[in-house]
Design an enzyme around this catalytic site. Structure first.
Site, PDB file in Angstrom:
ATOM      1  N   ARG A  44       1.250  -1.296   0.300  1.00 13.41           N
ATOM      2  CA  ARG A  44       0.161   0.343  -0.225  1.00 13.41           C
ATOM      3  C   ARG A  44       0.739   1.088   0.180  1.00 13.41           C
ATOM      4  O   ARG A  44       1.673   1.970   0.926  1.00 13.41           O
ATOM      5  CB  ARG A  44      -0.712   0.082   1.393  1.00 13.41           C
ATOM      6  CG  ARG A  44      -1.780   0.968   1.060  1.00 13.41           C
ATOM      7  CD  ARG A  44      -2.865   1.084   2.446  1.00 13.41           C
ATOM      8  NE  ARG A  44      -3.683   2.066   3.159  1.00 13.41           N
ATOM      9  CZ  ARG A  44      -2.983   3.073   3.924  1.00 13.41           C
ATOM     10  NH1 ARG A  44      -1.926   3.286   4.284  1.00 13.41           N
ATOM     11  NH2 ARG A  44      -4.191   4.351   3.793  1.00 13.41           N
ATOM     12  N   SER A 115     -12.884  -2.790   0.620  1.00 13.73           N
ATOM     13  CA  SER A 115     -13.665  -2.143   2.313  1.00 13.73           C
ATOM     14  C   SER A 115     -15.077  -2.236   1.847  1.00 13.73           C
ATOM     15  O   SER A 115     -15.362  -1.601   1.365  1.00 13.73           O
ATOM     16  CB  SER A 115     -12.868  -0.798   2.095  1.00 13.73           C
ATOM     17  OG  SER A 115     -10.724  -0.652   1.484  1.00 13.73           O
ATOM     18  N   LYS A 144      -3.936   5.912   8.348  1.00 15.90           N
ATOM     19  CA  LYS A 144      -4.954   6.182   7.223  1.00 15.90           C
ATOM     20  C   LYS A 144      -6.061   7.698   7.493  1.00 15.90           C
ATOM     21  O   LYS A 144      -6.439   8.234   8.254  1.00 15.90           O
ATOM     22  CB  LYS A 144      -5.850   5.331   7.391  1.00 15.90           C
ATOM     23  CG  LYS A 144      -6.852   5.991   5.746  1.00 15.90           C
ATOM     24  CD  LYS A 144      -8.143   5.029   5.731  1.00 15.90           C
ATOM     25  CE  LYS A 144      -8.803   4.929   4.245  1.00 15.90           C
ATOM     26  NZ  LYS A 144      -8.911   5.285   3.072  1.00 15.90           N
TER      27      LYS A 144
HETATM   28  N1  LIG Z   1      -6.311  -1.054   2.379  1.00 13.51           N
HETATM   29  C1  LIG Z   1      -7.354  -1.753   3.044  1.00 13.51           C
HETATM   30  N2  LIG Z   1      -6.754  -2.892   3.102  1.00 13.51           N
HETATM   31  C2  LIG Z   1      -8.060  -3.574   4.242  1.00 13.51           C
HETATM   32  C3  LIG Z   1      -7.718  -4.695   4.214  1.00 13.51           C
HETATM   33  F1  LIG Z   1      -8.771  -5.720   3.648  1.00 13.51           F
HETATM   34  F2  LIG Z   1      -7.235  -5.359   3.696  1.00 13.51           F
HETATM   35  F3  LIG Z   1      -7.499  -5.132   5.156  1.00 13.51           F
HETATM   36  N3  LIG Z   1      -8.899  -3.138   4.353  1.00 13.51           N
HETATM   37  C4  LIG Z   1      -9.687  -1.311   4.030  1.00 13.51           C
HETATM   38  C5  LIG Z   1      -8.182  -1.042   3.145  1.00 13.51           C
HETATM   39  C6  LIG Z   1      -8.413   0.615   3.079  1.00 13.51           C
HETATM   40  O1  LIG Z   1      -9.022   0.689   2.278  1.00 13.51           O
HETATM   41  P1  LIG Z   1      -9.172   2.550   1.101  1.00 13.51           P
HETATM   42  O2  LIG Z   1     -10.535   2.495   2.309  1.00 13.51           O
HETATM   43  O3  LIG Z   1      -9.491   2.394   0.296  1.00 13.51           O
HETATM   44  O4  LIG Z   1      -8.732   2.833   1.413  1.00 13.51           O
HETATM   45  P2  LIG Z   1      -7.183   3.553   1.118  1.00 13.51           P
HETATM   46  O5  LIG Z   1      -6.579   3.024  -0.100  1.00 13.51           O
HETATM   47  O6  LIG Z   1      -6.229   4.222   1.842  1.00 13.51           O
HETATM   48  O7  LIG Z   1      -5.829   1.412   2.021  1.00 13.51           O
END
Ligand SMILES: Nc1nc(C(F)(F)F)ncc1COP(=O)(O)OP(=O)(O)O
Ligand SMILES: [Mg+2]
Length: 214
Positions: A44, A115, A144
């Site tokens: 990420r 998500s 985040k």
């Molecule tokens: N990256 C993530 N991974 C998970 C996981 F299930 F893999 F644990 N859950 C939630 C997120 C959050 O995803 P998102 O809402 O797009 O925000 P960002 O792109 O800033 O991460």
């Protein structure tokens, strides 16, 4: 069966990018987390200093190789193009990213995580072909910048009470002190960033988290 495997892999899901590693090499951070027993990894790359283009591709390739050597599935956050270019094991998208139904079409049978913060979003994600849901933030998170308000483990109980029975991983402020609550609330696993990437001793912190999940 892919569905079953995903449930297995969700138990300790490490998420990380260069911004989460301080002055440590992300490759070393990942290796130590793998030695500590993580079961799934998500690359990420976020923040104002986020790597881009060739630099991002090169780091992703190195991290993917570390995962492949350890037989840990390698997931990419947000960047579907990168995931396809690398032939990653899957991709995770949120509500503000490319729509899950298009990602599913582009990723074929790869792992698709979505998500979800509401029951409607969960139903939509399942309809779009999500293999697992990331539910949170469970606790307040510093990882985040645009996170929504923490909802507590009750959020996961709510999804289970509403018959959302697909694999769920909790996310947001999870540490070895509160991980058990998330599993007791009905999650198949926990995902963490700083509890591992920010630890003094990464392998030890990962092992400690793992023991709390048994
Ligand atoms: N990256 C993530 N991974 C998970 C996981 F299930 F893999 F644990 N859950 C939630 C997120 C959050 O995803 P998102 O809402 O797009 O925000 P960002 O792109 O800033 O991460
Ligand atoms: Mg996203």
């Amino acid at each position: 069966m892919k569905q079953q495997k995903i449930e297995e892999h969700l138990s300790l899901y490490f998420i990380m990018g260069s911004a989460n590693c301080g002055n440590r090499d992300p490759v070393d951070v990942l290796k130590q987390a793998i030695d500590g027993g993580i079961t799934l990894f998500q690359y990420r790359e976020k923040g104002e200093a986020a790597l881009k283009d060739r630099e991002k591709y090169r780091l992703a390739e190195k991290l993917q190789r570390v995962c492949a050597d350890a037989e840990i599935p390698f997931m990419v956050n947000d960047d579907v193009e990168l995931a396809i270019e690398l032939d990653a094991d899957g991709v995770h998208v949120g509500q503000d990213d490319e729509a899950a139904r298009f990602v599913r079409r582009r990723m074929g049978n790869k792992i698709l995580g979505v998500s979800a913060h509401t029951i409607d979003e969960a139903h939509q994600a399942i309809h779009d072909g999500a293999d697992y849901l990331g539910i949170g933030p469970i606790f307040p998170t510093a990882s985040k910048a645009d996170a929504k308000k923490a909802q507590g483990p009750e959020l996961i109980k709510h999804f289970r009470n509403q018959e959302i029975n697909v694999p769920i991983v909790g996310i947001g402020g999870i540490t070895s002190a509160n991980a058990q609550e998330v599993i007791e609330a009905g999650a198949d696993g926990v995902s963490v960033i700083s509890a591992i990437a920010g630890a003094e001793n990464i392998q030890k912190a990962t092992e400690e988290l793992k023991t709390k999940l048994r």
